[in-house]
Scaffold this motif. Sequence first.
Motif, PDB file in Angstrom:
ATOM      1  N   MET A  75      -7.926  -8.619 -16.732  1.00 59.84           N
ATOM      2  CA  MET A  75      -8.603  -8.851 -18.246  1.00 59.84           C
ATOM      3  C   MET A  75      -8.900  -6.917 -18.670  1.00 59.84           C
ATOM      4  O   MET A  75      -8.616  -7.368 -19.718  1.00 59.84           O
ATOM      5  N   ALA A  76      -7.904  -6.019 -18.398  1.00 57.46           N
ATOM      6  CA  ALA A  76      -8.379  -5.378 -18.027  1.00 57.46           C
ATOM      7  C   ALA A  76      -6.877  -4.534 -19.209  1.00 57.46           C
ATOM      8  O   ALA A  76      -7.614  -3.933 -20.330  1.00 57.46           O
ATOM      9  N   SER A  91     -18.078  -8.992 -25.133  1.00 60.38           N
ATOM     10  CA  SER A  91     -18.317 -10.057 -24.702  1.00 60.38           C
ATOM     11  C   SER A  91     -17.434 -10.830 -23.418  1.00 60.38           C
ATOM     12  O   SER A  91     -17.042 -11.747 -23.160  1.00 60.38           O
ATOM     13  N   ALA A  92     -16.246  -9.500 -23.128  1.00 64.22           N
ATOM     14  CA  ALA A  92     -14.957 -10.003 -22.246  1.00 64.22           C
ATOM     15  C   ALA A  92     -15.831 -10.337 -21.073  1.00 64.22           C
ATOM     16  O   ALA A  92     -15.101 -10.946 -20.239  1.00 64.22           O
ATOM     17  N   GLY A  93     -16.541  -9.861 -20.422  1.00 64.68           N
ATOM     18  CA  GLY A  93     -17.290 -10.451 -18.866  1.00 64.68           C
ATOM     19  C   GLY A  93     -17.771 -11.820 -19.184  1.00 64.68           C
ATOM     20  O   GLY A  93     -17.572 -12.756 -18.576  1.00 64.68           O
ATOM     21  N   ILE A 282     -16.677  -2.748 -16.834  1.00 62.31           N
ATOM     22  CA  ILE A 282     -15.400  -2.326 -16.182  1.00 62.31           C
ATOM     23  C   ILE A 282     -14.195  -2.194 -16.737  1.00 62.31           C
ATOM     24  O   ILE A 282     -13.233  -1.715 -15.727  1.00 62.31           O
ATOM     25  N   TYR A 283     -14.219  -3.732 -17.201  1.00 64.37           N
ATOM     26  CA  TYR A 283     -13.088  -3.953 -17.693  1.00 64.37           C
ATOM     27  C   TYR A 283     -12.240  -2.506 -18.375  1.00 64.37           C
ATOM     28  O   TYR A 283     -11.767  -1.957 -19.438  1.00 64.37           O
ATOM     29  N   ILE A 284     -13.481  -1.874 -19.363  1.00 62.28           N
ATOM     30  CA  ILE A 284     -13.580  -1.364 -20.842  1.00 62.28           C
ATOM     31  C   ILE A 284     -13.400  -0.290 -20.309  1.00 62.28           C
ATOM     32  O   ILE A 284     -12.271   0.935 -20.413  1.00 62.28           O
ATOM     33  N   PRO A 304      -3.376   1.441 -17.650  1.00 60.66           N
ATOM     34  CA  PRO A 304      -4.972   0.568 -17.370  1.00 60.66           C
ATOM     35  C   PRO A 304      -4.880  -0.491 -15.483  1.00 60.66           C
ATOM     36  O   PRO A 304      -5.535  -0.703 -15.296  1.00 60.66           O
ATOM     37  N   VAL A 305      -3.324  -0.674 -15.767  1.00 63.35           N
ATOM     38  CA  VAL A 305      -3.111  -0.931 -14.385  1.00 63.35           C
ATOM     39  C   VAL A 305      -3.670   0.069 -12.862  1.00 63.35           C
ATOM     40  O   VAL A 305      -4.202  -0.590 -11.918  1.00 63.35           O
TER      41      VAL A 305
END
Length: 353
Positions: A75-76, A91-93, A282-284, A304-305
């Motif tokens: 997702m990141a 809204s990604a989560g 967490i993704y952000i 981001p990886v």
Amino acid sequence: HAEPAVTTPPAPGPRKTDGRTAQRPPALRLLARPEVGVFLGAAAVYVFFLIAAPPVREASAMANILYQSSTIGIMALPVALLMIGGEFDLSAGVAVITSALTAAMLSYQLSMNVWVGVVVALLVSLAVGFFNGWMLVKTGLPSFLVTLGTFLILQGVNLAVTKLVTENVATDDISDMDGFGQAKKVFASSFDVGGVQVKITVVWWLVFAALATWVLIRTKYGNWIFAVGGNKDSARAVGVPVTFTKISLFMLVGFGAWFVGMHQLFSFNTVQSGEGVGQELIYIAAAVIGGCLLTGGYGSAIGPVFGAFMFGMVQQGIVYAGWNPDWFKAFLGVMLLGAVLINLWVQRTATRR
């Protein structure tokens, strides 16, 4: 009459350069890469837990850490691309849970092959992404407000519809439905590497990371992402399709949410409707730690990886070290602030004339 004296032209002196064209030392140019700071940070966190938590040294523990990292990392990646494009998605989560709930309830309640649910869930996720992008482009509102609205709508719909349809806060177990085995192979299977079970999501994560890197570096679309993130008016002036780029980036986040949602569904056979809240941060954070700026126009897919790997490392490392897992969020906050400060310092050092 005397021969005219032949004068040799003076040897050319050092060429005058302004700060922009001056060749900076290789070390500084390397530091200017968005992913270098996070790579060093990830290495430091890894070494720290190797010392503090001896179980981390085992191959099975590393497989667990990579699995944890992959669920964040998948997702990141689209979240990072969206941030490079100058927007972000709150809204990604909950979108992850929306897609999982859609697939589960459609398959179970209508007694259909689970692949029908999977495909409809993909369409729903892409539609949510399209809605976010379309609203943003049409209204000119900040993505913070648009996606905060979507976040609240999805959170309410997830709970209300699940209770209405299943009379419960979770979906029914779909593990005996047609097509479940095949779908589990794609989204949630494991395979054996030297006697260690590795989850398929780790492979998908690395494939998506390679794909995202290629898109950013090698394609016209990658140039568009950087252009709209840097300055959308200038980008539009030179012919970049700003509307298409922004909407498609939100739809990419929708695709990521669908993929992670399917993984959760086929891992646990059921979904809790109230989950997913807080995951978007967490993704952000993984993207920001990975070197993406909140202002857009800067970042990479590799950063981001490493950002996601740091999260997975900390999340599992705290458990292996036998510490109270409540410290996880505090550790994340420290990591986030540290990474932002390092990124700021790296940029200033790299761009100093």
